[in-house]
Design a protein around this motif. Structure first.
Motif, PDB file in Angstrom:
ATOM      1  N   ILE A  76       0.858  -1.182   0.000  1.00  0.00           N
ATOM      2  CA  ILE A  76       0.000   0.000   0.000  1.00  0.00           C
ATOM      3  C   ILE A  76       0.896   1.234   0.000  1.00  0.00           C
ATOM      4  O   ILE A  76       1.774   1.371   0.860  1.00  0.00           O
ATOM      5  CB  ILE A  76      -0.905   0.012   1.248  1.00  0.00           C
ATOM      6  N   TYR A  77       0.682   2.115  -0.958  1.00  0.00           N
ATOM      7  CA  TYR A  77       1.506   3.321  -1.090  1.00  0.00           C
ATOM      8  C   TYR A  77       0.658   4.541  -0.753  1.00  0.00           C
ATOM      9  O   TYR A  77      -0.356   4.799  -1.406  1.00  0.00           O
ATOM     10  CB  TYR A  77       2.052   3.442  -2.518  1.00  0.00           C
ATOM     11  N   THR A  78       1.092   5.288   0.256  1.00  0.00           N
ATOM     12  CA  THR A  78       0.345   6.482   0.640  1.00  0.00           C
ATOM     13  C   THR A  78       1.218   7.400   1.472  1.00  0.00           C
ATOM     14  O   THR A  78       2.327   7.027   1.878  1.00  0.00           O
ATOM     15  CB  THR A  78      -0.947   6.105   1.386  1.00  0.00           C
ATOM     16  N   THR A  79       0.734   8.612   1.718  1.00  0.00           N
ATOM     17  CA  THR A  79       1.506   9.575   2.497  1.00  0.00           C
ATOM     18  C   THR A  79       1.529   9.188   3.974  1.00  0.00           C
ATOM     19  O   THR A  79       0.697   8.406   4.450  1.00  0.00           O
ATOM     20  CB  THR A  79       0.899  10.979   2.369  1.00  0.00           C
ATOM     21  N   GLY A  80       2.471   9.772   4.702  1.00  0.00           N
ATOM     22  CA  GLY A  80       2.593   9.466   6.116  1.00  0.00           C
ATOM     23  C   GLY A  80       1.352   9.823   6.903  1.00  0.00           C
ATOM     24  O   GLY A  80       0.914   9.067   7.781  1.00  0.00           O
ATOM     25  N   GLN A  97       2.356  -6.158   9.076  1.00  0.00           N
ATOM     26  CA  GLN A  97       3.512  -5.288   9.277  1.00  0.00           C
ATOM     27  C   GLN A  97       4.289  -5.112   7.969  1.00  0.00           C
ATOM     28  O   GLN A  97       4.537  -6.073   7.250  1.00  0.00           O
ATOM     29  CB  GLN A  97       4.436  -5.906  10.335  1.00  0.00           C
ATOM     30  N   GLY A  98       4.639  -3.879   7.681  1.00  0.00           N
ATOM     31  CA  GLY A  98       5.479  -3.609   6.516  1.00  0.00           C
ATOM     32  C   GLY A  98       4.744  -3.483   5.201  1.00  0.00           C
ATOM     33  O   GLY A  98       5.371  -3.225   4.165  1.00  0.00           O
ATOM     34  N   LEU A  99       3.419  -3.625   5.227  1.00  0.00           N
ATOM     35  CA  LEU A  99       2.666  -3.553   3.970  1.00  0.00           C
ATOM     36  C   LEU A  99       2.531  -2.112   3.464  1.00  0.00           C
ATOM     37  O   LEU A  99       2.495  -1.877   2.255  1.00  0.00           O
ATOM     38  CB  LEU A  99       1.275  -4.173   4.163  1.00  0.00           C
ATOM     39  N   ILE A 100       2.490  -1.140   4.384  1.00  0.00           N
ATOM     40  CA  ILE A 100       2.334   0.262   3.986  1.00  0.00           C
ATOM     41  C   ILE A 100       3.697   0.875   3.674  1.00  0.00           C
ATOM     42  O   ILE A 100       4.617   0.839   4.494  1.00  0.00           O
ATOM     43  CB  ILE A 100       1.620   1.070   5.082  1.00  0.00           C
ATOM     44  N   GLN A 101       3.804   1.410   2.465  1.00  0.00           N
ATOM     45  CA  GLN A 101       5.009   2.098   2.015  1.00  0.00           C
ATOM     46  C   GLN A 101       4.723   3.606   1.985  1.00  0.00           C
ATOM     47  O   GLN A 101       3.851   4.050   1.250  1.00  0.00           O
ATOM     48  CB  GLN A 101       5.409   1.622   0.612  1.00  0.00           C
ATOM     49  N   GLU A 102       5.459   4.369   2.784  1.00  0.00           N
ATOM     50  CA  GLU A 102       5.210   5.809   2.857  1.00  0.00           C
ATOM     51  C   GLU A 102       5.820   6.535   1.657  1.00  0.00           C
ATOM     52  O   GLU A 102       6.969   6.282   1.292  1.00  0.00           O
ATOM     53  CB  GLU A 102       5.784   6.373   4.153  1.00  0.00           C
ATOM     54  N   ILE A 103       5.032   7.428   1.063  1.00  0.00           N
ATOM     55  CA  ILE A 103       5.493   8.212  -0.083  1.00  0.00           C
ATOM     56  C   ILE A 103       5.411   9.698   0.251  1.00  0.00           C
ATOM     57  O   ILE A 103       4.758  10.091   1.217  1.00  0.00           O
ATOM     58  CB  ILE A 103       4.662   7.903  -1.346  1.00  0.00           C
ATOM     59  N   ASP A 124     -10.474  17.822   3.142  1.00  0.00           N
ATOM     60  CA  ASP A 124     -10.482  17.740   4.605  1.00  0.00           C
ATOM     61  C   ASP A 124     -10.105  16.336   5.077  1.00  0.00           C
ATOM     62  O   ASP A 124     -10.897  15.613   5.679  1.00  0.00           O
ATOM     63  CB  ASP A 124     -11.844  18.176   5.158  1.00  0.00           C
ATOM     64  N   ALA A 125      -8.871  15.983   4.794  1.00  0.00           N
ATOM     65  CA  ALA A 125      -8.311  14.694   5.207  1.00  0.00           C
ATOM     66  C   ALA A 125      -6.906  14.952   5.728  1.00  0.00           C
ATOM     67  O   ALA A 125      -6.400  16.080   5.676  1.00  0.00           O
ATOM     68  CB  ALA A 125      -8.310  13.717   4.036  1.00  0.00           C
ATOM     69  N   ALA A 126      -6.253  13.913   6.234  1.00  0.00           N
ATOM     70  CA  ALA A 126      -4.972  14.086   6.918  1.00  0.00           C
ATOM     71  C   ALA A 126      -3.870  14.615   5.997  1.00  0.00           C
ATOM     72  O   ALA A 126      -3.223  15.621   6.296  1.00  0.00           O
ATOM     73  CB  ALA A 126      -4.545  12.759   7.547  1.00  0.00           C
ATOM     74  N   GLN A 127      -3.636  13.934   4.895  1.00  0.00           N
ATOM     75  CA  GLN A 127      -2.584  14.336   3.949  1.00  0.00           C
ATOM     76  C   GLN A 127      -2.961  13.818   2.557  1.00  0.00           C
ATOM     77  O   GLN A 127      -2.295  12.949   2.004  1.00  0.00           O
ATOM     78  CB  GLN A 127      -1.224  13.790   4.399  1.00  0.00           C
ATOM     79  N   PRO A 128      -4.014  14.351   1.963  1.00  0.00           N
ATOM     80  CA  PRO A 128      -4.574  13.792   0.730  1.00  0.00           C
ATOM     81  C   PRO A 128      -3.743  14.152  -0.503  1.00  0.00           C
ATOM     82  O   PRO A 128      -3.093  15.199  -0.556  1.00  0.00           O
ATOM     83  CB  PRO A 128      -5.956  14.439   0.650  1.00  0.00           C
ATOM     84  N   VAL A 129      -3.803  13.272  -1.502  1.00  0.00           N
ATOM     85  CA  VAL A 129      -3.065  13.486  -2.748  1.00  0.00           C
ATOM     86  C   VAL A 129      -3.876  13.026  -3.952  1.00  0.00           C
ATOM     87  O   VAL A 129      -4.802  12.223  -3.828  1.00  0.00           O
ATOM     88  CB  VAL A 129      -1.712  12.724  -2.762  1.00  0.00           C
ATOM     89  N   GLY A 130      -3.519  13.563  -5.112  1.00  0.00           N
ATOM     90  CA  GLY A 130      -3.916  12.993  -6.395  1.00  0.00           C
ATOM     91  C   GLY A 130      -2.709  12.263  -6.962  1.00  0.00           C
ATOM     92  O   GLY A 130      -1.607  12.306  -6.391  1.00  0.00           O
TER      93      GLY A 130
END
Length: 265
Positions: A76-80, A97-103, A124-130
């Motif tokens: 899973i790739y997403t922001t911190g 554990q380890g499945l989320i990869q921070e971008i 209005d979310a924590a750290q949203p991206v397109g």
């Protein structure tokens, strides 16, 4: 490169982008069973998915994430900020554990033969991206859940071959509808959602001769309908300050309950 909406709407979102070598999902806001069904219609299974890109933590974007990622151990790739919000979400269950990869925004990265770039959106979310995804000279973009657009967002969506763009609501339907006042203000605000009119105006800034397809996505079930979104956006394009007419492009509404017609680039 193949680009397709498996589902898009205020009740759940899941987009597929892939090549012969790499298969990605953008968001997993529908049930694992519906994701599997959509992938099967594309002659794929969950085993083929190399990663899931998450725009933000709202339930219509992560509802099926726990089930599908656990079953197939999909990264899973997403922001911190989004990762932290996901970890506190009670409905997903425990993610391995380890499945989320921070971008990071504006720091492109590679998933096999697809280049991915995340860009900040106002929501209005924590750290949203397109997301913008590229394969060779081909590129596609996903921009939903943005209360407004600016030159930064326009820059990240320039020169695309295909785009999925939010056309969430009709302003008049929202204003006279049954939603409470605070929710109407949230949707209409700078960290809410794009109206049909603003989607059309943003699209006018992105048009170019080689744009092959536009999906209108993330439609509200209560404050919009497909024909209205389509006609409003097309009207903005045809009447806007640009050399094009809506008929010059393949514009279609991404359905909330079924696969859209894939775009091959």
């Amino acid at each position: 490169m193949r680009f397709c909406s498996i589902a898009s709407g205020s009740s759940g979102n899941c987009i597929y982008v892939g090549t012969q070598e790499t298969h990605l999902l953008i968001d997993a806001g529908i049930s694992g069973r519906r994701i599997e069904k959509g992938l099967n219609e594309l002659d794929l299974t969950g085993k083929d998915i190399d990663g899931i890109l998450i725009t933000h933590e709202h339930s219509d974007h992560i509802g099926g994430l726990g089930v599908i990622s656990r079953k197939y151990q999909i990264p899973i790739y997403t922001t911190g900020g989004t990762a932290d919000a996901i970890s506190r979400s009670k409905g997903l269950g425990q993610l391995p554990q380890g499945l989320i990869q921070e971008i990071q925004e504006d720091e492109p990265f590679q998933i096999k033969d697809l280049k991915v770039n995340a860009f900040t959106i106002p929501h209005d979310a924590a750290q949203p991206v397109g997301f913008r995804l590229e394969h060779g000279s081909s590129s596609v973009g996903i921009a939903t859940d943005l209360g407004k657009y600016n030159d930064y967002i326009v820059e990240h969506l320039q020169g695309l071959d295909a785009l999925l763009l939010e056309a969430n609501h009709d302003i008049r339907m929202l204003q006279v509808g049954k939603y409470p006042y605070y929710l109407k203000q949230r949707i209409l605000g700078d960290r809410g959602h794009l109206s049909n009119e603003n989607a059309g105006r943003l699209l006018c800034r992105l048009l170019h001769d080689n744009l092959k397809a536009v999906f209108l996505g993330h439609l509200s079930k209560e404050n919009n309908y497909e024909q209205l979104a389509y006609e409003t956006v097309c009207s903005e394009v045809t009447l806007g300050d640009n050399p094009y007419r809506s008929g010059d492009f393949r514009i279609q509404v991404a359905r909330r309950d079924c696969l859209s017609q894939p775009v091959i680039i």
